[in-house]
Write a protein that holds these residues in place. Structure first.
Motif, PDB file in Angstrom:
ATOM      1  N   ILE A   1       0.880  -1.174   0.000  1.00 49.70           N
ATOM      2  CA  ILE A   1       0.000   0.000   0.000  1.00 49.70           C
ATOM      3  C   ILE A   1       0.916   1.222   0.000  1.00 49.70           C
ATOM      4  N   ASN A   2       1.267   1.656  -1.201  1.00 46.82           N
ATOM      5  CA  ASN A   2       2.289   2.677  -1.390  1.00 46.82           C
ATOM      6  C   ASN A   2       1.854   3.598  -2.514  1.00 46.82           C
ATOM      7  N   ILE A   3       2.204   4.872  -2.419  1.00 48.38           N
ATOM      8  CA  ILE A   3       1.768   5.829  -3.433  1.00 48.38           C
ATOM      9  C   ILE A   3       2.264   5.455  -4.821  1.00 48.38           C
ATOM     10  N   LYS A   4       3.409   4.772  -4.895  1.00 50.45           N
ATOM     11  CA  LYS A   4       3.940   4.370  -6.194  1.00 50.45           C
ATOM     12  C   LYS A   4       3.007   3.406  -6.915  1.00 50.45           C
ATOM     13  N   LYS A   5       2.229   2.670  -6.166  1.00 57.73           N
ATOM     14  CA  LYS A   5       1.370   1.632  -6.741  1.00 57.73           C
ATOM     15  C   LYS A   5       0.045   2.179  -7.288  1.00 57.73           C
ATOM     16  N   GLY A   6      -0.237   3.457  -7.066  1.00 50.57           N
ATOM     17  CA  GLY A   6      -1.468   4.040  -7.605  1.00 50.57           C
ATOM     18  C   GLY A   6      -2.732   3.604  -6.892  1.00 50.57           C
ATOM     19  N   VAL A   7      -2.611   3.189  -5.631  1.00 58.08           N
ATOM     20  CA  VAL A   7      -3.782   2.713  -4.890  1.00 58.08           C
ATOM     21  C   VAL A   7      -4.823   3.820  -4.735  1.00 58.08           C
ATOM     22  N   ASP A   8      -4.366   5.044  -4.501  1.00 56.61           N
ATOM     23  CA  ASP A   8      -5.300   6.157  -4.347  1.00 56.61           C
ATOM     24  C   ASP A   8      -6.078   6.410  -5.637  1.00 56.61           C
ATOM     25  N   LEU A   9      -5.405   6.291  -6.779  1.00 61.24           N
ATOM     26  CA  LEU A   9      -6.096   6.466  -8.060  1.00 61.24           C
ATOM     27  C   LEU A   9      -7.174   5.399  -8.242  1.00 61.24           C
ATOM     28  N   LEU A  10      -6.843   4.189  -7.863  1.00 59.70           N
ATOM     29  CA  LEU A  10      -7.786   3.081  -8.000  1.00 59.70           C
ATOM     30  C   LEU A  10      -9.046   3.336  -7.179  1.00 59.70           C
ATOM     31  N   ILE A  11      -8.871   3.746  -5.931  1.00 58.72           N
ATOM     32  CA  ILE A  11     -10.026   3.981  -5.061  1.00 58.72           C
ATOM     33  C   ILE A  11     -10.863   5.149  -5.577  1.00 58.72           C
ATOM     34  N   LYS A  12     -10.210   6.224  -5.999  1.00 56.71           N
ATOM     35  CA  LYS A  12     -10.953   7.384  -6.500  1.00 56.71           C
ATOM     36  C   LYS A  12     -11.753   7.035  -7.753  1.00 56.71           C
ATOM     37  N   ALA A  13     -11.136   6.296  -8.666  1.00 61.68           N
ATOM     38  CA  ALA A  13     -11.845   5.907  -9.887  1.00 61.68           C
ATOM     39  C   ALA A  13     -13.002   4.971  -9.561  1.00 61.68           C
ATOM     40  N   TYR A  14     -12.795   4.059  -8.651  1.00 58.35           N
ATOM     41  CA  TYR A  14     -13.832   3.110  -8.239  1.00 58.35           C
ATOM     42  C   TYR A  14     -15.027   3.854  -7.641  1.00 58.35           C
ATOM     43  N   LEU A  15     -14.746   4.779  -6.727  1.00 61.71           N
ATOM     44  CA  LEU A  15     -15.817   5.542  -6.086  1.00 61.71           C
ATOM     45  C   LEU A  15     -16.540   6.433  -7.097  1.00 61.71           C
ATOM     46  N   ASP A  16     -15.783   7.026  -8.002  1.00 59.36           N
ATOM     47  CA  ASP A  16     -16.385   7.908  -9.011  1.00 59.36           C
ATOM     48  C   ASP A  16     -17.367   7.149  -9.896  1.00 59.36           C
ATOM     49  N   LEU A  17     -16.971   5.969 -10.347  1.00 57.75           N
ATOM     50  CA  LEU A  17     -17.856   5.188 -11.217  1.00 57.75           C
ATOM     51  C   LEU A  17     -19.112   4.740 -10.476  1.00 57.75           C
ATOM     52  N   LYS A  18     -18.975   4.401  -9.216  1.00 61.77           N
ATOM     53  CA  LYS A  18     -20.146   3.965  -8.459  1.00 61.77           C
ATOM     54  C   LYS A  18     -21.134   5.109  -8.251  1.00 61.77           C
ATOM     55  N   THR A  19     -20.615   6.329  -8.060  1.00 64.15           N
ATOM     56  CA  THR A  19     -21.520   7.471  -7.914  1.00 64.15           C
ATOM     57  C   THR A  19     -22.264   7.760  -9.208  1.00 64.15           C
ATOM     58  N   LYS A  20     -21.712   7.288 -10.332  1.00 63.60           N
ATOM     59  CA  LYS A  20     -22.361   7.471 -11.637  1.00 63.60           C
ATOM     60  C   LYS A  20     -23.254   6.292 -12.022  1.00 63.60           C
ATOM     61  N   GLY A  21     -23.439   5.382 -11.076  1.00 64.11           N
ATOM     62  CA  GLY A  21     -24.364   4.283 -11.303  1.00 64.11           C
ATOM     63  C   GLY A  21     -23.770   3.038 -11.921  1.00 64.11           C
TER      64      GLY A  21
ATOM     65  N   SER B   1      -4.279   7.331   4.913  1.00 64.87           N
ATOM     66  CA  SER B   1      -5.063   8.211   4.029  1.00 64.87           C
ATOM     67  C   SER B   1      -5.919   7.398   3.068  1.00 64.87           C
ATOM     68  N   VAL B   2      -5.409   6.255   2.639  1.00 58.07           N
ATOM     69  CA  VAL B   2      -6.167   5.368   1.752  1.00 58.07           C
ATOM     70  C   VAL B   2      -7.368   4.783   2.481  1.00 58.07           C
ATOM     71  N   LEU B   3      -7.176   4.361   3.722  1.00 54.64           N
ATOM     72  CA  LEU B   3      -8.290   3.832   4.510  1.00 54.64           C
ATOM     73  C   LEU B   3      -9.387   4.879   4.689  1.00 54.64           C
ATOM     74  N   LYS B   4      -8.972   6.110   4.944  1.00 50.83           N
ATOM     75  CA  LYS B   4      -9.945   7.187   5.118  1.00 50.83           C
ATOM     76  C   LYS B   4     -10.705   7.455   3.817  1.00 50.83           C
ATOM     77  N   LEU B   5      -9.994   7.458   2.707  1.00 51.87           N
ATOM     78  CA  LEU B   5     -10.609   7.689   1.405  1.00 51.87           C
ATOM     79  C   LEU B   5     -11.653   6.629   1.098  1.00 51.87           C
ATOM     80  N   ALA B   6     -11.357   5.390   1.461  1.00 44.51           N
ATOM     81  CA  ALA B   6     -12.242   4.270   1.119  1.00 44.51           C
ATOM     82  C   ALA B   6     -13.336   4.033   2.153  1.00 44.51           C
ATOM     83  N   SER B   7     -13.282   4.742   3.258  1.00 46.40           N
ATOM     84  CA  SER B   7     -14.174   4.436   4.380  1.00 46.40           C
ATOM     85  C   SER B   7     -15.649   4.643   4.064  1.00 46.40           C
ATOM     86  N   ILE B   8     -15.956   5.373   3.010  1.00 39.29           N
ATOM     87  CA  ILE B   8     -17.364   5.645   2.684  1.00 39.29           C
ATOM     88  C   ILE B   8     -18.012   4.499   1.908  1.00 39.29           C
ATOM     89  N   ASP B   9     -17.240   3.492   1.564  1.00 44.37           N
ATOM     90  CA  ASP B   9     -17.780   2.402   0.750  1.00 44.37           C
ATOM     91  C   ASP B   9     -17.397   1.047   1.348  1.00 44.37           C
TER      92      ASP B   9
END
Length: 391
Positions: free
Chosen positions: A217-237, A257-265
């Protein structure tokens, strides 16, 4: 052939290069190569008790540069007894020391190769937050690293992309040879029900379909991008399967920070690091493996997913993306939030038959490009050419 592998640390906790060296030794041993390792590890380290090959631990290495006073004396006494030396990785004391001793040898001088394992990738010099490390690397290059790279017998790369991008970061860069030898991954164990059960247990009884990220779980791996894209698509149905993000590092500031970002889902699950049956259960039962990394020299987990016949959704910064594209074994996009968004949408728009075919292609990609036997053969062919005849 008697071959010495030189590495800063072989401790399995550091993953990456350490795991690669173990795999290389496994493959070469099947070709009657005598493999030994010298490292800067503490000779009292517990992990040494599990190693089946000869390792000379001369540490512990001290300071961030890993200085080990016993290392040069060991090299001076033993280096001449080997046919070939492969130095794994850069930026630590082991590269300085090995070149210093090797350059003074007058007789029985072994062939000397460096395998950078992605450490010459320009990302490390350009990434935000790495300015001081980039300056440090330039200084190391000027005073030590360029010697072994330009005066040794050559560089060994895990894939074509690594060879190409390694030319961009430093100068003068003029290795005597650049050889792509690949990197093999052991075939996975056959699926057993206990693997799925152990994986589900680690995920608190998770059921149904899921996408899998497995890595640090490291910024180099793009985990934050993955979570943001996942959440964005779900909000669009968009109806997405659950997302399992497995790996160490949740206790770091970035992990928090990743745990906090994902905590809404609640559909994003963090089981921590998976190993053994739980890891293989994750690979075998996922719909697809996903890694939107900003820099990935090889991606052992990507290849393990291929070996389990799983499509891989990766960024074009995973250096084996060309092989994935060639075999139609996954989806490749850029390492941005919009790129991950496109990747996920493309996957969800595929039919069940298309996904099944991509899984078959994934297994073909593994057997075509990434088996241990294939990589070992290429390694032997590459390093044998520089063995001095007097040896």
């Amino acid at each position: 052939m008697r071959l010495l592998h030189v590495i800063s640390e072989l401790d399995p906790k550091i993953g990456g290069t350490s795991q690669a060296v173990r795999t290389i030794i496994e493959g070469l041993s099947q070709l009657d190569v005598i493999n030994e390792v010298v490292s800067l590890d503490d000779p009292n380290a517990p992990f040494l008790g599990d190693i089946t090959f000869v390792i000379h631990a001369t540490g512990p290495g001290k300071t961030p540069w890993k200085i080990a006073p016993k290392f040069i004396p060991w090299l001076a006494e033993n280096l001449h007894t080997y046919d070939v030396v492969i130095v794994h990785g850069l930026w630590h004391y082991h590269t300085y020391a090995i070149y210093k001793v090797w350059s003074y040898l007058k007789v029985n001088k072994p062939a000397l190769y460096l395998m950078p394992h992605g450490m010459l990738d320009p990302w490390f010099q350009r990434a935000a937050g790495r300015k001081l490390k980039a300056i440090r690397n330039w200084l190391f290059w000027k005073f030590t690293e360029q010697n072994i790279i330009n005066r040794g017998d050559g560089l060994l790369f895990t894939c074509e992309t690594e060879k190409i991008v390694s030319r961009e970061s430093f100068s003068p860069y003029a290795p005597k040879a650049e050889k792509v030898v690949g990197l093999g991954v052991e075939s996975p164990p056959n699926f057993a029900v206990r693997m799925e059960e152990e994986f589900r247990r680690k995920c608190n009884g998770l059921t149904g379909e899921f996408l899998l990220f497995l890595g640090r779980i490291n910024i180099k791996k793009g985990v934050d991008l993955l979570i943001k894209a996942y959440l964005d698509l779900k909000t669009k149905g968009v109806q997405l399967p659950r997302l399992v993000i497995a790996g160490p590092g949740l206790d770091s500031p970035f992990g928090q920070s990743v745990l906090k970002l994902a905590s809404i889902d609640k559909d994003i699950v963090f089981p921590g690091m998976l190993s053994g049956d739980a890891k293989w259960g994750a690979f075998y039962k996922c719909d697809a493996f996903i890694l939107p990394s900003h820099q990935e020299n090889f991606g052992i987990a990507v290849v393990e997913a291929l070996a389990c016949s799983k499509p891989v959704l990766i960024s074009d910064q995973v250096n084996i993306w060309r092989e994935i594209n060639t075999e139609k074994a996954g989806i490749v996009e850029n390492d941005t939030e919009s790129g991950v968004n496109k990747m996920l949408k493309q996957w969800m728009n595929m039919s069940a038959e298309q996904k099944k075919q991509m899984g078959l292609n994934a297994n073909t990609a593994f057997h075509t490009h990434f088996t241990i036997s294939r990589a070992s053969g290429k390694m032997i062919n590459a390093i044998s050419q520089a063995i001095p005849t007097s040896n």
